[in-house]
Structure formats: structure tokens, C-alpha cells
Write a protein that holds these residues in place. Structure first.
Motif, PDB file in Angstrom:
ATOM      1  N   GLY A 240     -22.315  28.969  28.817  1.00  0.00           N
ATOM      2  CA  GLY A 240     -22.607  30.111  29.689  1.00  0.00           C
ATOM      3  C   GLY A 240     -22.412  31.441  28.990  1.00  0.00           C
TER       4      GLY A 240
ATOM      5  N   ILE B 235     -14.681  22.632  30.142  1.00  0.00           N
ATOM      6  CA  ILE B 235     -14.361  21.306  29.587  1.00  0.00           C
ATOM      7  C   ILE B 235     -13.239  21.390  28.555  1.00  0.00           C
ATOM      8  CG2 ILE B 235     -16.145  21.354  27.774  1.00  0.00           C
ATOM      9  CD1 ILE B 235     -16.423  18.255  29.080  1.00  0.00           C
TER      10      ILE B 235
ATOM     11  N   GLU C 224     -15.051  22.237  19.519  1.00  0.00           N
ATOM     12  CA  GLU C 224     -14.419  23.248  18.671  1.00  0.00           C
ATOM     13  C   GLU C 224     -14.858  23.171  17.220  1.00  0.00           C
ATOM     14  OE1 GLU C 224     -10.180  23.060  19.863  1.00  0.00           O
ATOM     15  OE2 GLU C 224     -10.865  24.404  21.439  1.00  0.00           O
ATOM     16  N   ALA C 225     -15.801  22.273  16.910  1.00  0.00           N
ATOM     17  CA  ALA C 225     -16.313  22.201  15.539  1.00  0.00           C
ATOM     18  C   ALA C 225     -17.798  22.558  15.560  1.00  0.00           C
ATOM     19  CB  ALA C 225     -16.122  20.795  14.972  1.00  0.00           C
TER      20      ALA C 225
ATOM     21  N   ARG D 177     -21.647  18.689  35.608  1.00  0.00           N
ATOM     22  CA  ARG D 177     -22.028  18.715  37.027  1.00  0.00           C
ATOM     23  C   ARG D 177     -23.521  18.974  37.204  1.00  0.00           C
ATOM     24  NH1 ARG D 177     -17.135  20.933  36.659  1.00  0.00           N
ATOM     25  NH2 ARG D 177     -15.507  20.324  38.137  1.00  0.00           N
TER      26      ARG D 177
ATOM     27  N   LEU E 112     -25.260  21.413  38.321  1.00  0.00           N
ATOM     28  CA  LEU E 112     -25.463  21.791  39.724  1.00  0.00           C
ATOM     29  C   LEU E 112     -26.888  22.243  40.016  1.00  0.00           C
ATOM     30  CD1 LEU E 112     -22.370  23.959  40.763  1.00  0.00           C
ATOM     31  CD2 LEU E 112     -22.896  21.568  41.298  1.00  0.00           C
TER      32      LEU E 112
ATOM     33  N   ALA F 221     -13.598  10.169  26.233  1.00  0.00           N
ATOM     34  CA  ALA F 221     -12.711  10.678  25.179  1.00  0.00           C
ATOM     35  C   ALA F 221     -11.425  11.182  25.816  1.00  0.00           C
ATOM     36  CB  ALA F 221     -13.385  11.815  24.416  1.00  0.00           C
TER      37      ALA F 221
ATOM     38  N   LEU G 119     -23.866  21.164  28.391  1.00  0.00           N
ATOM     39  CA  LEU G 119     -23.672  19.797  28.863  1.00  0.00           C
ATOM     40  C   LEU G 119     -24.580  19.447  30.038  1.00  0.00           C
ATOM     41  CD1 LEU G 119     -19.768  19.793  28.596  1.00  0.00           C
ATOM     42  CD2 LEU G 119     -21.407  18.771  27.005  1.00  0.00           C
TER      43      LEU G 119
ATOM     44  N   PHE H 201     -26.217  15.196  26.582  1.00  0.00           N
ATOM     45  CA  PHE H 201     -25.063  15.120  25.688  1.00  0.00           C
ATOM     46  C   PHE H 201     -25.152  13.910  24.777  1.00  0.00           C
ATOM     47  CE2 PHE H 201     -20.532  13.889  24.876  1.00  0.00           C
ATOM     48  CZ  PHE H 201     -20.237  14.974  24.055  1.00  0.00           C
TER      49      PHE H 201
ATOM     50  N   ILE I  67     -22.834  22.732  20.314  1.00  0.00           N
ATOM     51  CA  ILE I  67     -22.839  24.199  20.361  1.00  0.00           C
ATOM     52  C   ILE I  67     -24.093  24.719  19.652  1.00  0.00           C
ATOM     53  CG2 ILE I  67     -21.616  26.292  19.607  1.00  0.00           C
ATOM     54  CD1 ILE I  67     -18.976  24.734  20.028  1.00  0.00           C
TER      55      ILE I  67
HETATM   56  P1  FAD Z   1     -18.227  23.532  30.598  1.00  0.00           P
HETATM   57  O1  FAD Z   1     -17.284  23.953  29.543  1.00  0.00           O
HETATM   58  O2  FAD Z   1     -17.857  22.336  31.417  1.00  0.00           O
HETATM   59  O3  FAD Z   1     -18.460  24.775  31.542  1.00  0.00           O
HETATM   60  C1  FAD Z   1     -18.989  24.632  32.826  1.00  0.00           C
HETATM   61  C2  FAD Z   1     -18.802  25.929  33.569  1.00  0.00           C
HETATM   62  O4  FAD Z   1     -19.427  25.812  34.845  1.00  0.00           O
HETATM   63  C3  FAD Z   1     -17.341  26.311  33.818  1.00  0.00           C
HETATM   64  O5  FAD Z   1     -17.166  27.692  33.657  1.00  0.00           O
HETATM   65  C4  FAD Z   1     -17.146  25.938  35.270  1.00  0.00           C
HETATM   66  O6  FAD Z   1     -16.136  26.703  35.891  1.00  0.00           O
HETATM   67  C5  FAD Z   1     -18.514  26.276  35.826  1.00  0.00           C
HETATM   68  N1  FAD Z   1     -18.804  25.619  37.100  1.00  0.00           N
HETATM   69  C6  FAD Z   1     -19.014  24.304  37.328  1.00  0.00           C
HETATM   70  N2  FAD Z   1     -19.214  24.085  38.642  1.00  0.00           N
HETATM   71  C7  FAD Z   1     -19.156  25.306  39.252  1.00  0.00           C
HETATM   72  C8  FAD Z   1     -19.261  25.760  40.594  1.00  0.00           C
HETATM   73  N3  FAD Z   1     -19.460  24.917  41.606  1.00  0.00           N
HETATM   74  N4  FAD Z   1     -19.143  27.074  40.828  1.00  0.00           N
HETATM   75  C9  FAD Z   1     -18.904  27.961  39.817  1.00  0.00           C
HETATM   76  N5  FAD Z   1     -18.782  27.591  38.543  1.00  0.00           N
HETATM   77  C10 FAD Z   1     -18.896  26.277  38.263  1.00  0.00           C
HETATM   78  N6  FAD Z   1     -19.649  20.448  20.793  1.00  0.00           N
HETATM   79  C11 FAD Z   1     -19.646  20.901  19.530  1.00  0.00           C
HETATM   80  O7  FAD Z   1     -20.555  21.658  19.142  1.00  0.00           O
HETATM   81  N7  FAD Z   1     -18.652  20.554  18.669  1.00  0.00           N
HETATM   82  C12 FAD Z   1     -17.673  19.692  19.018  1.00  0.00           C
HETATM   83  O8  FAD Z   1     -16.787  19.426  18.228  1.00  0.00           O
HETATM   84  C13 FAD Z   1     -17.703  19.129  20.320  1.00  0.00           C
HETATM   85  N8  FAD Z   1     -16.754  18.254  20.746  1.00  0.00           N
HETATM   86  C14 FAD Z   1     -16.851  17.707  22.002  1.00  0.00           C
HETATM   87  C15 FAD Z   1     -15.968  16.689  22.397  1.00  0.00           C
HETATM   88  C16 FAD Z   1     -16.121  16.084  23.653  1.00  0.00           C
HETATM   89  C17 FAD Z   1     -15.213  14.964  24.057  1.00  0.00           C
HETATM   90  C18 FAD Z   1     -17.118  16.534  24.542  1.00  0.00           C
HETATM   91  C19 FAD Z   1     -17.277  15.922  25.907  1.00  0.00           C
HETATM   92  C20 FAD Z   1     -17.964  17.555  24.169  1.00  0.00           C
HETATM   93  C21 FAD Z   1     -17.858  18.125  22.896  1.00  0.00           C
HETATM   94  N9  FAD Z   1     -18.737  19.115  22.491  1.00  0.00           N
HETATM   95  C22 FAD Z   1     -18.718  19.577  21.202  1.00  0.00           C
HETATM   96  C23 FAD Z   1     -19.680  19.696  23.430  1.00  0.00           C
HETATM   97  C24 FAD Z   1     -19.120  21.038  23.904  1.00  0.00           C
HETATM   98  O9  FAD Z   1     -17.857  20.855  24.488  1.00  0.00           O
HETATM   99  C25 FAD Z   1     -20.060  21.683  24.913  1.00  0.00           C
HETATM  100  O10 FAD Z   1     -21.369  21.673  24.424  1.00  0.00           O
HETATM  101  C26 FAD Z   1     -19.668  23.103  25.160  1.00  0.00           C
HETATM  102  O11 FAD Z   1     -18.310  23.215  25.434  1.00  0.00           O
HETATM  103  C27 FAD Z   1     -20.447  23.683  26.308  1.00  0.00           C
HETATM  104  O12 FAD Z   1     -19.977  23.203  27.522  1.00  0.00           O
HETATM  105  P2  FAD Z   1     -20.571  23.837  28.844  1.00  0.00           P
HETATM  106  O13 FAD Z   1     -20.368  25.295  28.774  1.00  0.00           O
HETATM  107  O14 FAD Z   1     -21.954  23.312  29.000  1.00  0.00           O
HETATM  108  O15 FAD Z   1     -19.704  23.172  30.006  1.00  0.00           O
END
Ligand code: FAD
Length: 497
Positions: A18, A46, A50-51, A215, A217, A239, A328, A332, A341
Motif C-alpha cells: 500500500g 503481515i 524483508e529481503a 484478505r 477485500l 510459515a 499479497l 503469492f 516486493i
Molecule cells: P499486508 O502487509 O498484509 O497489508 C495489508 C494491509 O491491509 C494492512 O495495512 C491492513 O491493515 C490492511 N487491511 C486489511 N483489511 C482491512 C480492512 N478491512 N480495513 C482497513 N484496512 C485493512 N516479500 C519479499 O519481497 N521478500 C521477502 O523476503 C518476503 N518474505 C515473505 C515471507 C512470508 C512468510 C510471506 C507470507 C511473505 C513474504 N514476502 C516477502 C511478501 C511480502 O511480505 C509482501 O509482498 C509485502 O509485505 C506486501 O504485503 P501487503 O502490503 O500486500 O499485505
């Protein structure tokens, strides 16, 4: 200056995806867009991821992000590659580095010369001819001097989101705190008209970027875009993650240590270490996986371990109507090569380049979706390679990996390398020929034949040339500072950013 009515972009979710999206859109498109990000502190993020890979640097440069400020704010360290342990056989170790190899010409790549030399009895490890490989092994790093190292970062995900938020807000993005409870659709098109928050507020927009994590959504629940399940190829589905106190100077590499039902990561930051154990729950009970992680970490845990479950695969349409998914919510593939990332960064870059000022158009969506699908499929194949090329038969999990039916494109690559030592970067491939090469050899895939051009070199010349390269790399590595020292110098302002 001509008048423009800004396009209202609503980003749902404030995790890494985001804030990358909000920051990039606000900074790059300026007054052409009105960016609002909605996130819920109660739900949180989540907290892993971090890499990175070297494309993160290009993205930062493209958005004029200062490297020193970034390293300071996020506790980042530098990354020259990934060290794989126990993958082909227990006890094995190899590095997939971000570097290239000396000695190539237009007829044949490095591996052909190296294989010829090996055939002639010169048995130096291939990594000795790659600067990044040797620097990673020696724990040395610098972003100064020539030849420049190819590198990426390890970063603290929470701090990174906060850092990006500051830049986004400075560039006009608005943040709304609240929980999204519903979505209001436009009656005719079915597009999203507004996000409805739990307290009744509505956030209207023209384009909605779904960054709500697993999620999904908007793209999944509100827009009904289905999910292609890829777990037949990649069996891990969960994990455990835990952060520990740092107990050593951070090495400039990520570690990926295989165990009998998956693998374990170790990501060094300045102020702490990220640890996680990825596993297939069909083969390892989650409680046992937790014990295994906690039994193998070094350094004091900073929190309780967290279990994250996931389904490998991708959203059938990542961009549907006026809703585009990043992060995500879009799909994924497990984090073995740190690609998620990157996919967010490349996705938002493409969105900026193809931005729908005149409203969301089917042709543009199709193009964006095709490119995003291809990227994720290519990443998937590269990850499958690590599992498929194993000789392990010490567990049901590894036997399954070894016997797996793989996609045709990957089978073709493996066959070409086996028969003729050819490795390549296909159009749209994220990973370079050197990446495929290092992983295939590291996983003990042995070419039966190679290009014989090296045999044309007069006696002693091939050996002399290789030795010259190896010695030059070793001397260069000796001159590099220790990674930790370099970070300290950078933060004190004595190294260039
Ligand atoms: P999230 O971090 O889950 O953010 C979701 C957001 O939506 C949050 O702010 C939450 O509050 C909000 N939200 C959800 N529902 C609602 C609601 N109803 N109302 C308001 N807000 C809401 N990627 C890499 O590049 N390198 C790595 O080393 C790596 N390691 C990983 C290890 C694991 C085990 C996993 C599962 C993933 C890994 N990833 C890695 C992927 C990486 O974590 C994600 O791509 C990155 O963090 C982006 O996540 P996101 O922002 O999509 O989701």
C-alpha cells in the motif's frame, strides 16, 4: 500549465504494498492524482517481507529516494545474494549471487570456459570468478569504487512502510485510519464507487488499488476475481516467523536453509534478525514446525513467533474494472527468491506508465494483466527449479519435489542445461542467465556437454586467463570494507550514498 482534474486513487491497505503504491503514485504523478490510503491499525500488516532483489535500487533511484536516508530509517543492510544450504543434499552450500562472471565472449558464456577448464583438470569453484559471490562469502561490502557491486537490501518492513508514508504524505497523499466494512458499487458498470468504513464514512474514488493483503477485500471479495491455485507445484503453505536480537555482524546475504519439509530464512538487519520457517503442513505439523524454528534460532526472541498461512497462486485478473491488486492480494509465490516486493514495485511502475486518465480501459487492463501474469509465472518456475533439482530422498516432502511433474518451459531449460550447458534470460524473465546458472549448478545439475570454444585457446592460456580473473577478484574483495564497517561509515556520512 493546463488544467487537469486529478484522478482520485484510493489505496486500500497500508502494508508494504500500500505504501509503495501510494508513495510512487503521489510522487510521480503529482497533481494529476489525488491519493488517499485507508488502513486499519487494529488489523495491522503481515510484518514479514524483508529481503529484496537489486531492482529495488532502480525503483528507489527512479523515485529519487536517498539511499543513506533509507538505510538509516529502515535499519537496512546490504544483500549480495542468497546462501542456499542443504538443498540438493544435506550439507551442501551454494550462493546465488547478484553478480556476473568474468570471461565471456559473443560465442559462449562463462560456464563453457569454466567447464572446459574443469575438463582439463583446473578445478576452481565457479564462485571464485564472481565479485559479488566472493564479497558475500568474505562478509565485505561497499557501494563505492569500480567495478560496482550489484546489490539489494534487507529492510525492516514496519519501518519501511513508515518511511514510505512520510514521502507519500509529503507529496500530498492522505491517510485515513479506519476499517473497511463494505464496498459500494456503481450501479451500471459494477465498478467500485466507494469504500464504506465501519463508522459509516465513505471514501469515493475513480481507481481503487487493493493492497489489503491475503484478505483481498476488493479484488477478490468485491470484484469476484478468482484465484488460480498453484500448490500442485509448490507444496509449502505456511510459515512461522520470529524476530531475534542480533547476535553477529550482519552478513551481506540472506540464508535459505532447507529442512525436511521446507526451508528456513535468516535475514540480517542492523538492529535485529528476521527468522522464519517455511513448511508444507501436509508434511510437518505446525506445532513441530514452531519447535523446530525456536530450537534453531540463535539470538534472543523479541516476540512470540507468528504463524502465517498462505495459498500459492495468483488472482485470475489482478486488474478488474477500476480495481487493481498489488501485493499479497494479487497472488503469492513463496519468498525463496525474495520476489514479492519487486512485483509490487514493477506493478506500480507499470500502472504509472499506463495510467488510466480517461477511465479504466479494457485493452490497457488486458495488457497490464498479461504482463503481471507472465512475471509471476516466471518467478514460479524459477522457484520450482530449486525444489525439483534435489537429490534428497530423506523425507516424503523431498521425494515429492524430486518426482514432481513440472511446467514444459522449465523442463526445456533443465534439458538444455543438461545436454549443452546453455542457460539464458528469456524475454520477460526477471532472473538473468547467471541466476539460472548458479542455481542449476548449485543444485548439482551437471552438463554433459558444453561449447568447446575454450579448447581453441593455446595451452595454458585458458588457465592463465581464469587465474588472472580470480586473482583480480580476490584482490578487489580484500580492499573492500567489512559490511558492518561500511554501514557505520555510511550512517556517519563518511561513505557516499
Ligand atoms: P499486508 O502487509 O498484509 O497489508 C495489508 C494491509 O491491509 C494492512 O495495512 C491492513 O491493515 C490492511 N487491511 C486489511 N483489511 C482491512 C480492512 N478491512 N480495513 C482497513 N484496512 C485493512 N516479500 C519479499 O519481497 N521478500 C521477502 O523476503 C518476503 N518474505 C515473505 C515471507 C512470508 C512468510 C510471506 C507470507 C511473505 C513474504 N514476502 C516477502 C511478501 C511480502 O511480505 C509482501 O509482498 C509485502 O509485505 C506486501 O504485503 P501487503 O502490503 O500486500 O499485505
Amino acid at each position: 500549465m493546463s488544467d487537469v482534474t486529478p484522478t482520485r486513487v484510493v489505496v486500500a491497505g497500508g502494508g508494504t504494498a500500500g505504501w509503495i503504491a501510494a508513495m510512487a503514485l503521489a510522487r510521480q504523478l503529482g497533481r494529476l492524482v489525488d491519493v488517499t490510503l485507508v488502513e486499519s491499525d487494529d488489523i495491522g500488516t503481515i510484518g514479514v517481507g524483508e529481503a529484496t532483489i537489486p531492482t529495488a535500487r532502480s525503483f528507489h533511484e527512479f523515485l529519487r529516494i536517498d539511499e543513506r536516508a533509507f538505510v538509516e530509517a529502515t535499519g537496512a543492510t546490504f544483500k549480495l545474494g542468497i546462501q542456499f544450504e542443504n538443498w540438493a543434499r544435506p550439507g551442501d552450500q551454494y550462493i546465488h549471487s547478484f553478480g556476473t562472471f568474468a570471461l565471456q565472449n559473443w560465442v559462449a558464456d562463462f560456464q563453457h570456459f569454466w567447464l572446459e577448464a574443469r575438463h582439463a583438470g583446473i578445478d576452481t569453484p565457479m564462485g571464485a570468478y564472481c565479485l559479488e559471490h566472493e564479497a558475500a562469502l568474505a562478509g565485505r561490502f561497499s557501494n563505492e569504487g569500480k567495478p560496482a557491486l550489484s546489490y539489494a537490501y534487507h529492510l525492516d518492513a514496519g519501518r519501511y512502510a513508515a518511511f514510505l508514508r512520510t514521502i507519500a504524505e509529503t507529496n500530498g497523499a492522505q491517510r485515513v485510519e479506519g476499517r473497511i466494512a463494505d464496498v459500494r458499487h456503481q450501479p451500471e458498470s459494477g465498478d467500485i464507487a466507494a469504500l464504506v468504513l465501519e463508522d459509516g464514512r465513505e471514501i469515493e474514488g475513480d481507481l481503487f488499488v487493493d493492497c489489503t493483503g491475503f484478505r483481498a477485500l476488493l479484488i477478490g471479495q468485491a470484484m469476484g476475481s478468482g484465484y488460480d491455485d498453484w500448490s500442485e507445484w509448490l507444496a509449502t503453505d505456511a510459515a512461522w516467523a520470529v524476530q531475534t536480537e542480533t547476535d553477529e555482524a550482519p552478513p551481506p546475504l540472506t540464508r535459505a536453509i532447507a529442512h525436511d519439509a521446507g526451508w528456513q530464512w535468516r535475514i540480517p538487519l542492523q538492529h535485529r534478525t528476521g527468522n522464519g520457517l517455511v513448511f508444507a503442513s501436509d508434511y510437518l505439523d505446525p506445532d513441530k514446525a514452531r519447535d523446530r524454528l525456536m530450537g534453531s534460532i540463535t539470538g534472543r526472541p523479541r516476540s512470540e513467533p507468528r504463524l502465517i498461512r498462505y495459498k500459492t497462486g495468483k488472482r485470475q485478473q489482478m486488474w478488474r474494472g477500476n480495481c487493481l491488486a498489488l501485493g499479497l492480494s494479487s497472488g503469492f509465490v513463496e519468498p525463496l527468491e525474495s520476489t514479492s516486493i519487486h512485483l509490487v514495485m514493477i506493478g506500480v511502475t507499470r500502472l504509472i506508465q499506463m495510467f488510466p486518465f480517461a477511465g479504466s480501459d479494457q485493452a490497457v487492463r488486458d495488457r497490464w494483466n498479461t504482463m503481471a501474469d507472465t512475471e509471476l509465472e516466471k518467478v514460479r518456475d524459477f522457484i520450482i527449479l530449486h525444489y525439483k533439482l534435489t537429490e534428497r530422498d530423506d523425507s516424503a516432502f523431498w521425494r515429492r519435489c524430486r518426482d514432481l511433474a513440472i511446467p514444459d518451459s522449465l523442463r526445456h531449460r533443465i534439458a538444455s542445461f543438461t545436454s549443452s550447458a546453455q542457460a539464458w534470460q528469456a524475454p520477460d524473465d526477471l532472473f538473468r542467465a547467471e541466476s539460472w546458472l548458479q542455481v542449476m549448478l548449485g543444485q548439482r545439475l551437471q552438463p554433459e556437454h558444453w561449447h568447446r570454444i575454450g579448447a581453441l585457446m593455446s595451452e595454458g592460456r585458458l588457465e592463465g586467463e581464469l587465474e588472472r580473473q580470480r586473482a583480480a577478484i580476490a584482490a578487489h574483495v580484500d580492499r573492500l570494507p567489512k559490511h558492518q564497517d561500511f554501514i557505520e561509515r555510511l550512517l556517519s556520512g563518511k561513505a557516499q550514498a
